[in-house]
Enzyme design. Structure first.
Site, PDB file in Angstrom:
ATOM      1  N   ARG A 248      -0.033   7.686  -2.396  1.00  0.00           N
ATOM      2  CA  ARG A 248       0.505   8.720  -1.490  1.00  0.00           C
ATOM      3  C   ARG A 248       1.947   9.070  -1.851  1.00  0.00           C
ATOM      4  O   ARG A 248       2.348  10.228  -1.828  1.00  0.00           O
ATOM      5  CB  ARG A 248       0.432   8.235  -0.030  1.00  0.00           C
ATOM      6  CG  ARG A 248      -0.926   8.463   0.607  1.00  0.00           C
ATOM      7  CD  ARG A 248      -1.069   7.672   1.880  1.00  0.00           C
ATOM      8  NE  ARG A 248      -1.308   6.264   1.615  1.00  0.00           N
ATOM      9  CZ  ARG A 248      -1.230   5.300   2.533  1.00  0.00           C
ATOM     10  NH1 ARG A 248      -0.878   5.590   3.758  1.00  0.00           N
ATOM     11  NH2 ARG A 248      -1.493   4.060   2.214  1.00  0.00           N
ATOM     12  N   TRP A 249       2.722   8.068  -2.200  1.00  0.00           N
ATOM     13  CA  TRP A 249       4.127   8.298  -2.583  1.00  0.00           C
ATOM     14  C   TRP A 249       4.186   9.232  -3.797  1.00  0.00           C
ATOM     15  O   TRP A 249       4.958  10.190  -3.824  1.00  0.00           O
ATOM     16  CB  TRP A 249       4.771   6.956  -2.913  1.00  0.00           C
ATOM     17  CG  TRP A 249       6.209   7.014  -3.313  1.00  0.00           C
ATOM     18  CD1 TRP A 249       7.290   6.953  -2.482  1.00  0.00           C
ATOM     19  CD2 TRP A 249       6.732   7.130  -4.657  1.00  0.00           C
ATOM     20  NE1 TRP A 249       8.452   7.021  -3.218  1.00  0.00           N
ATOM     21  CE2 TRP A 249       8.138   7.138  -4.560  1.00  0.00           C
ATOM     22  CE3 TRP A 249       6.143   7.235  -5.915  1.00  0.00           C
ATOM     23  CZ2 TRP A 249       8.963   7.238  -5.668  1.00  0.00           C
ATOM     24  CZ3 TRP A 249       6.971   7.342  -7.035  1.00  0.00           C
ATOM     25  CH2 TRP A 249       8.369   7.339  -6.891  1.00  0.00           C
TER      26      TRP A 249
ATOM     27  N   HIS B 249       2.569   3.434  -8.936  1.00  0.00           N
ATOM     28  CA  HIS B 249       2.409   2.009  -9.278  1.00  0.00           C
ATOM     29  C   HIS B 249       3.630   1.521 -10.076  1.00  0.00           C
ATOM     30  O   HIS B 249       4.104   0.399  -9.887  1.00  0.00           O
ATOM     31  CB  HIS B 249       1.127   1.781 -10.088  1.00  0.00           C
ATOM     32  CG  HIS B 249      -0.130   2.102  -9.321  1.00  0.00           C
ATOM     33  ND1 HIS B 249      -0.305   1.729  -8.016  1.00  0.00           N
ATOM     34  CD2 HIS B 249      -1.270   2.753  -9.677  1.00  0.00           C
ATOM     35  CE1 HIS B 249      -1.505   2.138  -7.593  1.00  0.00           C
ATOM     36  NE2 HIS B 249      -2.091   2.771  -8.579  1.00  0.00           N
TER      37      HIS B 249
ATOM     38  N   GLU C 146       1.489 -13.783  11.744  1.00  0.00           N
ATOM     39  CA  GLU C 146       1.943 -12.572  12.443  1.00  0.00           C
ATOM     40  C   GLU C 146       1.738 -11.384  11.510  1.00  0.00           C
ATOM     41  O   GLU C 146       1.834 -11.512  10.284  1.00  0.00           O
ATOM     42  CB  GLU C 146       3.428 -12.698  12.823  1.00  0.00           C
ATOM     43  CG  GLU C 146       3.711 -13.799  13.825  1.00  0.00           C
ATOM     44  CD  GLU C 146       3.061 -13.556  15.187  1.00  0.00           C
ATOM     45  OE1 GLU C 146       3.015 -12.395  15.634  1.00  0.00           O
ATOM     46  OE2 GLU C 146       2.595 -14.539  15.799  1.00  0.00           O
TER      47      GLU C 146
ATOM     48  N   SER D 246      -7.368  -5.763  -5.847  1.00  0.00           N
ATOM     49  CA  SER D 246      -8.451  -6.401  -5.087  1.00  0.00           C
ATOM     50  C   SER D 246      -9.765  -6.327  -5.862  1.00  0.00           C
ATOM     51  O   SER D 246      -9.909  -5.516  -6.783  1.00  0.00           O
ATOM     52  CB  SER D 246      -8.611  -5.726  -3.722  1.00  0.00           C
ATOM     53  OG  SER D 246      -9.347  -4.529  -3.856  1.00  0.00           O
TER      54      SER D 246
ATOM     55  N   LEU E 129      11.459 -19.613  -5.226  1.00  0.00           N
ATOM     56  CA  LEU E 129      10.331 -18.877  -4.649  1.00  0.00           C
ATOM     57  C   LEU E 129       9.118 -18.856  -5.587  1.00  0.00           C
ATOM     58  O   LEU E 129       9.264 -18.709  -6.801  1.00  0.00           O
ATOM     59  CB  LEU E 129      10.767 -17.434  -4.365  1.00  0.00           C
ATOM     60  CG  LEU E 129       9.679 -16.492  -3.860  1.00  0.00           C
ATOM     61  CD1 LEU E 129      10.024 -15.976  -2.467  1.00  0.00           C
ATOM     62  CD2 LEU E 129       9.478 -15.320  -4.788  1.00  0.00           C
TER      63      LEU E 129
ATOM     64  N   ARG F   1       2.091  -5.092   5.992  1.00  0.00           N
ATOM     65  CA  ARG F   1       1.324  -4.065   5.282  1.00  0.00           C
ATOM     66  C   ARG F   1       2.121  -2.773   5.322  1.00  0.00           C
ATOM     67  O   ARG F   1       2.461  -2.278   6.400  1.00  0.00           O
ATOM     68  CB  ARG F   1      -0.060  -3.853   5.896  1.00  0.00           C
ATOM     69  CG  ARG F   1      -0.834  -2.783   5.133  1.00  0.00           C
ATOM     70  CD  ARG F   1      -2.309  -2.702   5.462  1.00  0.00           C
ATOM     71  NE  ARG F   1      -2.932  -1.751   4.543  1.00  0.00           N
ATOM     72  CZ  ARG F   1      -4.144  -1.826   4.053  1.00  0.00           C
ATOM     73  NH1 ARG F   1      -4.932  -2.816   4.410  1.00  0.00           N
ATOM     74  NH2 ARG F   1      -4.616  -0.925   3.213  1.00  0.00           N
TER      75      ARG F   1
ATOM     76  N   ASP G 210       0.829  -1.208   0.000  1.00  0.00           N
ATOM     77  CA  ASP G 210       0.000   0.000   0.000  1.00  0.00           C
ATOM     78  C   ASP G 210       0.863   1.257   0.000  1.00  0.00           C
ATOM     79  O   ASP G 210       1.992   1.242   0.493  1.00  0.00           O
ATOM     80  CB  ASP G 210      -0.912  -0.038   1.240  1.00  0.00           C
ATOM     81  CG  ASP G 210      -2.108   0.898   1.093  1.00  0.00           C
ATOM     82  OD1 ASP G 210      -2.385   1.352  -0.036  1.00  0.00           O
ATOM     83  OD2 ASP G 210      -2.758   1.169   2.110  1.00  0.00           O
ATOM     84  N   GLY G 211       0.294   2.338  -0.534  1.00  0.00           N
ATOM     85  CA  GLY G 211       0.953   3.646  -0.440  1.00  0.00           C
ATOM     86  C   GLY G 211       1.520   4.168  -1.743  1.00  0.00           C
ATOM     87  O   GLY G 211       2.182   5.212  -1.745  1.00  0.00           O
ATOM     88  N   ASN G 212       1.232   3.489  -2.839  1.00  0.00           N
ATOM     89  CA  ASN G 212       1.758   3.964  -4.131  1.00  0.00           C
ATOM     90  C   ASN G 212       1.211   5.347  -4.480  1.00  0.00           C
ATOM     91  O   ASN G 212       1.946   6.214  -4.961  1.00  0.00           O
ATOM     92  CB  ASN G 212       1.358   3.006  -5.261  1.00  0.00           C
ATOM     93  CG  ASN G 212       1.991   1.641  -5.121  1.00  0.00           C
ATOM     94  OD1 ASN G 212       2.896   1.467  -4.310  1.00  0.00           O
ATOM     95  ND2 ASN G 212       1.536   0.685  -5.904  1.00  0.00           N
TER      96      ASN G 212
HETATM   97  C1  FPP Z   1      -2.024   0.227  -3.334  1.00  0.00           C
HETATM   98  O1  FPP Z   1      -1.556   1.556  -3.286  1.00  0.00           O
HETATM   99  C2  FPP Z   1      -1.474  -0.447  -4.500  1.00  0.00           C
HETATM  100  C3  FPP Z   1      -2.205  -1.022  -5.502  1.00  0.00           C
HETATM  101  C4  FPP Z   1      -3.671  -1.045  -5.540  1.00  0.00           C
HETATM  102  C5  FPP Z   1      -1.545  -1.645  -6.642  1.00  0.00           C
HETATM  103  C6  FPP Z   1      -0.327  -2.378  -6.256  1.00  0.00           C
HETATM  104  C7  FPP Z   1       0.367  -2.927  -7.414  1.00  0.00           C
HETATM  105  C8  FPP Z   1       1.696  -2.954  -7.520  1.00  0.00           C
HETATM  106  C9  FPP Z   1       2.634  -2.404  -6.511  1.00  0.00           C
HETATM  107  C10 FPP Z   1       2.331  -3.570  -8.685  1.00  0.00           C
HETATM  108  C11 FPP Z   1       1.853  -4.950  -8.937  1.00  0.00           C
HETATM  109  C12 FPP Z   1       2.587  -5.543 -10.006  1.00  0.00           C
HETATM  110  C13 FPP Z   1       2.059  -6.287 -10.968  1.00  0.00           C
HETATM  111  C14 FPP Z   1       2.989  -6.894 -11.932  1.00  0.00           C
HETATM  112  C15 FPP Z   1       0.612  -6.523 -11.144  1.00  0.00           C
HETATM  113  P1  FPP Z   1      -2.607   2.716  -3.325  1.00  0.00           P
HETATM  114  O2  FPP Z   1      -2.765   3.163  -4.729  1.00  0.00           O
HETATM  115  O3  FPP Z   1      -3.879   2.292  -2.644  1.00  0.00           O
HETATM  116  O4  FPP Z   1      -1.890   3.804  -2.471  1.00  0.00           O
HETATM  117  P2  FPP Z   1      -2.556   4.903  -1.532  1.00  0.00           P
HETATM  118  O5  FPP Z   1      -3.138   4.174  -0.362  1.00  0.00           O
HETATM  119  O6  FPP Z   1      -1.404   5.757  -1.166  1.00  0.00           O
HETATM  120  O7  FPP Z   1      -3.583   5.617  -2.374  1.00  0.00           O
END
Ligand code: FPP
Length: 236
Positions: A16-17, A29, A197, A57, A123, A178, A12-14
């Protein structure tokens, strides 16, 4: 030493970043994809057997059309750039979730990666993609009910129910991380996380790195896991 066979991450946090940097959410992302690549290679080198990541999700369809379509293009970006490296590192790709609603082009790219890596023994990189925990449990219950009606199954218990979950072939989840500081499960692996955990950190996913993973694992190693039994080290 607590064993760490299966690590799950809510990345999470893409958004906000990206906002903090004055960039569009999609830039977050994109950076998230690069971080996922390096964490996959590092987790494999640590001997972790399975890494399940929450990539999309069943609720994420509510986001803007532009963002959803960008996230649907991420598997193409990820595998086009990294499939060679995943092969060199013996990483196997899997997916859990409802495949039906995923655009066919995205599914084709994911299925290609699954096929290409299917004999790898390192993995397992398991993408939760269009995944919802409640949806998974309801599907499992329906499939069981059908098998019961057909006379194929008669005794429903925890062990037999597990066979109906997407994760049937994977080890128990030991640790859930998380990023981005929210204290909730967001419909992720509801059945599987019963005794895992849980480590929540403030670091936003695009800033996550090997050192942060080390710190999370250290915290996990300091946890006393008792799976509901009594902790003999506590005085009360
Ligand atoms: C949540 O951050 C992140 C997602 C909904 C997408 C996550 C996906 C990836 C990191 C890449 C996955 C890679 C592949 C190959 C499918 P957010 O957008 O909810 O962040 P926020 O809470 O800051 O708004």
């Amino acid at each position: 030493m607590n064993t760490l066979n299966h690590l799950a991450i809510i990345m999470d946090g893409n958004g906000r970043w990206a906002k903090l940097k004055g960039l569009p959410r999609t830039a977050g992302h994109y950076k998230g994809v690069e971080v996922l690549r390096s964490i996959t290679i590092y987790a494999n080198s640590l001997g972790i057997k399975c890494l399940t990541v929450y990539a999309f999700s069943t609720e994420n369809w509510k986001r803007s059309e532009d963002e959803v379509s960008y996230i649907m293009s991420l598997p193409k970006i990820f595998f086009a750039s990294y499939i060679k490296e995943l092969m060199e590192n013996n990483v196997r790709v899997m997916i859990i979730g409802d495949r039906e609603k995923i655009p066919s082009e995205t599914m084709r790219v994911i299925d290609d990666a699954i096929e290409t890596t299917k004999n790898n023994t390192g993995l397992i990189l398991n993408f939760a993609f269009n995944y919802g925990g409640r949806d998974e449990i309801v599907r499992a219950a329906k499939a069981y009910a059908k098998d019961y009606a057909d006379g194929k199954k008669t005794d429903l218990n925890e062990e037999s129910f597990k066979e109906y979950l997407y994760t049937r072939d994977l080890p128990e989840v030991d640790l859930l991380i998380r990023t981005g500081s929210e204290m909730r499960l967001s419909n992720f692996l509801l059945y599987q996380l019963a005794y895992s955990e849980f480590v929540v950190i403030d670091t936003l996913w695009p800033d996550f790195n090997n050192g942060v993973l080390d710190q999370c694992i250290e915290e996990y190693q300091n946890r006393k896991r008792n799976f509901g039994g009594r902790d003999e080290t506590k005085s009360h």
